[in-house]
Design an enzyme around this catalytic site. Structure first.
Site, PDB file in Angstrom:
ATOM      1  N   ARG A  65       0.850  -1.070   0.232  1.00 49.40           N
ATOM      2  CA  ARG A  65       0.069   0.027  -0.030  1.00 49.40           C
ATOM      3  C   ARG A  65       0.922   1.176   0.045  1.00 49.40           C
ATOM      4  O   ARG A  65       0.654   2.269  -0.649  1.00 49.40           O
ATOM      5  CB  ARG A  65      -1.039   0.007   1.206  1.00 49.40           C
ATOM      6  CG  ARG A  65      -1.963   1.237   1.350  1.00 49.40           C
ATOM      7  CD  ARG A  65      -2.769   0.858   2.518  1.00 49.40           C
ATOM      8  NE  ARG A  65      -3.715   2.006   2.755  1.00 49.40           N
ATOM      9  CZ  ARG A  65      -3.933   2.889   3.806  1.00 49.40           C
ATOM     10  NH1 ARG A  65      -3.215   2.523   4.653  1.00 49.40           N
ATOM     11  NH2 ARG A  65      -4.592   3.708   3.684  1.00 49.40           N
ATOM     12  N   HIS A  69       0.663   4.330  -2.797  1.00 49.69           N
ATOM     13  CA  HIS A  69       0.338   5.654  -2.370  1.00 49.69           C
ATOM     14  C   HIS A  69       1.589   6.676  -2.615  1.00 49.69           C
ATOM     15  O   HIS A  69       1.120   7.897  -2.840  1.00 49.69           O
ATOM     16  CB  HIS A  69       0.051   5.847  -0.856  1.00 49.69           C
ATOM     17  CG  HIS A  69      -1.195   5.236  -0.350  1.00 49.69           C
ATOM     18  ND1 HIS A  69      -1.890   5.775   0.731  1.00 49.69           N
ATOM     19  CD2 HIS A  69      -2.149   4.294  -1.134  1.00 49.69           C
ATOM     20  CE1 HIS A  69      -3.212   5.270   0.636  1.00 49.69           C
ATOM     21  NE2 HIS A  69      -3.254   4.259  -0.212  1.00 49.69           N
ATOM     22  N   ASN A  97      -3.247   8.769   4.727  1.00 49.05           N
ATOM     23  CA  ASN A  97      -2.155   7.989   5.041  1.00 49.05           C
ATOM     24  C   ASN A  97      -2.187   7.822   6.305  1.00 49.05           C
ATOM     25  O   ASN A  97      -0.927   7.305   6.866  1.00 49.05           O
ATOM     26  CB  ASN A  97      -0.852   8.687   4.299  1.00 49.05           C
ATOM     27  CG  ASN A  97      -0.972   8.604   2.971  1.00 49.05           C
ATOM     28  OD1 ASN A  97      -1.375   7.505   2.142  1.00 49.05           O
ATOM     29  ND2 ASN A  97      -0.052   9.328   2.206  1.00 49.05           N
ATOM     30  N   HIS A 194      -5.568  -5.667  -3.033  1.00 48.03           N
ATOM     31  CA  HIS A 194      -6.932  -5.853  -1.873  1.00 48.03           C
ATOM     32  C   HIS A 194      -6.826  -7.200  -1.473  1.00 48.03           C
ATOM     33  O   HIS A 194      -7.500  -7.521  -0.712  1.00 48.03           O
ATOM     34  CB  HIS A 194      -8.178  -5.476  -2.465  1.00 48.03           C
ATOM     35  CG  HIS A 194      -8.209  -3.886  -2.618  1.00 48.03           C
ATOM     36  ND1 HIS A 194      -9.142  -3.183  -3.142  1.00 48.03           N
ATOM     37  CD2 HIS A 194      -7.364  -2.814  -2.256  1.00 48.03           C
ATOM     38  CE1 HIS A 194      -9.097  -2.010  -3.187  1.00 48.03           C
ATOM     39  NE2 HIS A 194      -7.804  -1.783  -2.514  1.00 48.03           N
TER      40      HIS A 194
END
Length: 322
Positions: A65, A69, A97, A194
């Site tokens: 992740r 990001h 975040n 995911h």
């Protein structure tokens, strides 16, 4: 990959996007970038990821992740690692975040690498390598990571509003990805990230409480799945850190995410959105049926996403500008 955790809903126009983000495709990446200057860089990163994962099984999801990001703001430039300084609030302290963690893994890898090859390896490259290792250690595919990214000097929390939200519909997702040069297939493949991780109630409570003027619960949700989510996340939930895993095999990288999605058990609105377009629905069905097809597409899309560059330096400390 992908809401990949909590994100605020925000639709950025192309004009605003152009003002806040620029991807400098000028950093030449290559598979053998450190062959002469730091030949054991990948071993050092892998060791740091393995050590951390042995003590915390949530580390792989966090690292994957983190990479997503990082790349979606100004390209893969390590800006997500920078700490807030003075009047500037950095990306890592932006709302989407806040739940990012495992930054220490990158710091530990950087420390080990600096002892071998001072001032050579960028933090951005370490994040990219760590994301690959996170997938592999979770049972997913491996790939050769192109290297040579530089670290950025700018990190602003306000820019995190441009990350794709778990509340996005298909057209919003498509716009977000296309603005970064990523295709519809990249969108579906990267959403497969995911398969790892956990989401807090705030990321999906919109689907199980006051969904719209007609339905309290999103009618596309499997009824028993919706009932379990409502129990975990009641309308006035006050339980800190309450939430749900992103799929049924949360610590294993596989195609269970797509299988569950076809059963009405996708967690986010952005997951369900993949079934509202014929092309993306076909890809979801394909990946649900074939783990091999998913792995191949995921690797291709990860390399493509991680090749978005935009940095200017090699930091000696990943938390501060050199």
């Amino acid at each position: 990959m992908l809401a990949m955790g909590e994100m605020v809903a925000f639709v950025a126009s192309l004009a605003i996007f152009s003002l806040l983000i620029s991807f400098d495709g000028g950093n030449a990446l290559s598979l053998d970038y450190y062959t002469e200057t730091c030949p054991k860089v990948e071993e050092a990163v892998t060791a740091a990821v393995k050590k951390a994962t042995a003590n915390d099984r949530t580390v792989p999801a966090a690292l994957l992740r983190m990479h997503f990001h990082d790349c979606f703001i100004r390209g893969c430039d390590g800006s997500v690692l920078l700490k807030s300084v003075g009047n500037n609030t950095a990306e890592k302290d932006g709302p989407p975040n806040i739940s990012l963690h495992a930054f220490y893994v990158i710091d530990n890898a950087k420390k080990a690498i600096e002892s071998m090859c001072p001032g050579v390896v960028s933090c951005a490259d370490i994040v990219a390598l760590a994301a690959r290792d996170a997938v592999v250690i979770s049972g997913g595919p491996t790939w050769e990571v192109p290297k040579g990214r530089l670290d950025g000097r700018v990190s602003k929390a306000i820019d995190t509003r441009l990350l794709p939200s778990p509340a996005f519909n298909f057209s919003q997702l498509q716009q977000s990805f296309s603005q970064r040069g990523l295709s519809t297939e990249d969108l579906v493949a990267l959403s497969g990230g995911h398969t790892l991780g956990f989401a807090h109630c705030s990321s999906f409570i919109n689907r199980v409480n006051n969904f719209d003027s007609t339905h309290n619960v999103d009618p596309t949700l499997n009824p028993s799945f919706a009932a379990s989510l409502r129990k975990t996340c009641p309308a006035h939930n006050k339980v800190k850190n309450a939430g749900a895993t992103l799929d049924s095999t949360t610590a294993t990288f596989d195609n269970a995410y797509y299988k569950l999605l076809t059963q009405g058990k996708g967690l986010f609105s952005s997951d369900q959105a993949l079934l509202t377009n014929p092309k993306t629905k076909n890809l979801v069905d394909k990946f649900a049926t074939s783990r091999e097809a998913f792995d191949e597409a995921f690797v291709k899309s990860m390399i493509k996403m991680s090749s978005l560059t935009g940095g200017q330096e090699v930091r000696l400390d990943c938390k501060v500008v050199r």
